[in-house]
Design an enzyme around this catalytic site. Sequence first.
Site, short mmCIF file in Angstrom:
data_model
loop_
_atom_site.label_atom_id
_atom_site.label_comp_id
_atom_site.label_asym_id
_atom_site.label_seq_id
_atom_site.Cartn_x
_atom_site.Cartn_y
_atom_site.Cartn_z
N SER A 10 10.78 -36.20 25.13
CA SER A 10 11.54 -35.93 23.91
C SER A 10 12.41 -34.69 24.09
CB SER A 10 10.59 -35.82 22.72
OG SER A 10 11.29 -35.89 21.50
N ASP A 40 11.17 -47.13 19.71
CA ASP A 40 11.21 -45.70 19.39
C ASP A 40 12.19 -45.46 18.24
OD1 ASP A 40 11.51 -42.93 19.31
OD2 ASP A 40 11.38 -42.72 21.49
N HIS A 50 7.61 -43.37 19.61
CA HIS A 50 7.86 -42.01 20.08
C HIS A 50 6.53 -41.26 20.25
CE1 HIS A 50 10.95 -39.02 20.94
NE2 HIS A 50 10.12 -38.12 20.44
#
Length: 294
Positions: A117, A242, A270
């Site tokens: 991320s 995601d 995610h």
Amino acid sequence: MPISTAQCGDVELAYETFGDPANPAVVLVMGLATQMIGWPDGFCSLLVDAGFHVVRFDNRDIGLSTHLHEAGVPDLSGLLVGKPLESAPYTLGDMADDTLGLLDALELERVHLVGASMGGMIVQEFALRHPERLLSLTSIMSTPSVAIGPPTADAMSALFIPPPDCAEAAAARSVAVYRVIGSPGYPLDEAGLAERGKESFRRSNDPAGVARQLAAIQLAADRSERLRGLAVPTLVLHGESDPLVQPDGGRATAAAVPGARRVTFPGMGHDLPEALWPQFVAEIRALATAAARG
């Protein structure tokens, strides 16, 4: 393992290591609002079993690392209505240089760098600034630009759930966030998320620090063109479900880096579903093996 600290420029980073220091080093860089315990012990153990020396750490403004309280609190309220942010206390480049400082402190000349991320954004920036320090690069559920694969409205709203004021509230918030952004194809480990939320609160609770990290993300320039000149073996892992960094982010990362391998996972959102850890580790190990062969 005991928590250690290293002075990295103007900040002190808290870190842990796993496995034999004589083995190739994998350095794990975590994402927004997530402490190094977001890399689960079990995942780190699998990397050790695969022959790596593993380092995980708290980024600046999170966990047990330096918090830049004097930098103030960015006003992020406009992000929910599409208003651009005007300034940030620091950049993702500064966070990449923090990572370089940690490598120097640990006397790690070249490493396999893995980021998730925001951590994926940081390792991309690291690769552009310091490619000579990398054996390989792995970018997980990330993007070269906040404009590519942006969050859904629900995912963005989840980031703005009010911060907790106690460990129990932190547990509930953790579960609530991952009910929105987690993996619909895999069981949600609510008990594990709740415990991690409590532990994170006990280690450190600093909503202003999270705001400063988010500001750094929002003001980062698109890295796509610069990544086209990168000559580092690169792996891109991304969930097909995601909602926070949508799959276009992973596609754009892989398209930008020459020779990058992209692997996607149906049902992954995610987060890092435990059922996929063996596949993640196998892909990272395969990349490392290919890099060692030149």
